[in-house]
Design a protein around this motif. Structure first.
Motif, mmCIF file in Angstrom:
data_model
loop_
_atom_site.group_PDB
_atom_site.id
_atom_site.type_symbol
_atom_site.label_atom_id
_atom_site.label_comp_id
_atom_site.label_asym_id
_atom_site.label_seq_id
_atom_site.Cartn_x
_atom_site.Cartn_y
_atom_site.Cartn_z
ATOM 1 N N GLU A 254 1.066 1.152 -4.125
ATOM 2 C CA GLU A 254 -0.216 1.817 -4.347
ATOM 3 C C GLU A 254 -0.146 3.318 -4.079
ATOM 4 N N TYR B 74 -4.381 -7.152 0.603
ATOM 5 C CA TYR B 74 -3.284 -6.545 -0.157
ATOM 6 C C TYR B 74 -1.970 -7.295 0.051
ATOM 7 N N LEU C 291 0.820 -1.215 0.000
ATOM 8 C CA LEU C 291 0.000 0.000 0.000
ATOM 9 C C LEU C 291 0.855 1.267 0.000
ATOM 10 N N VAL D 45 -3.273 4.440 4.899
ATOM 11 C CA VAL D 45 -3.348 3.042 5.319
ATOM 12 C C VAL D 45 -4.131 2.943 6.632
#
Length: 144
Positions: A65, A87, A61, A72
């Protein structure tokens, strides 16, 4: 000899699996309440398979991402631990209990945004108890 997929990992092993330095894993523990490895009396960390999945999720993340730490944290708050774990383990190979379930099998449920001294002490006590339980289980399996 390779470890079982269900075996606990040291911080060194977890860092290698996740692909992040040990100091980064320790930093993430301070930012994400759901990252709570077991800690022995000397402070040595042991990561459950669920912890490693969550570490992979955080790394993905943040680094792939493009989410921020707050992003998060918000994702965890809004969608829960199970969704966040997706994830780090898209195939769902590691099982997660619903949040608030027995702490021996999952990371600790989310704490208030600004934990007070008693909340921090309770988490420390919980980690010590989980460590004691892990040691006891290890002794019992060796003697069986």
């Amino acid at each position: 000899m390779a470890k079982s997929p269900n075996a606990f990992r040291t911080i060194s092993e977890a860092a290698t699996e996740v692909g992040a330095p040990q100091h980064v894993l320790r930093f993430w523990e301070t930012k994400f309440v759901f990252l709570t490895p077991l800690k022995r009396a000397g402070g040595r960390r042991f990561y459950r398979p669920q912890d490693v999945v969550l570490l992979r999720a955080v790394k993905r993340l943040l680094h792939e991402e493009g989410l921020t730490i707050k992003g998060v944290q918000r994702l965890h708050k809004e969608q829960g631990l199970k969704r966040l774990a997706h994830y780090g383990d898209p195939d769902g190979a590691v099982t997660f209990e619903p949040e608030g379930a027995a702490p021996a099998t999952v990371a600790a449920p989310a704490a208030p945004a600004a934990p007070g001294p008693s909340s921090i002490r309770l988490r420390q006590m919980l980690a010590e108890l989980e460590g004691a339980r892990a040691r006891l289980e290890a002794v019992l399996t060796r003697s069986a």
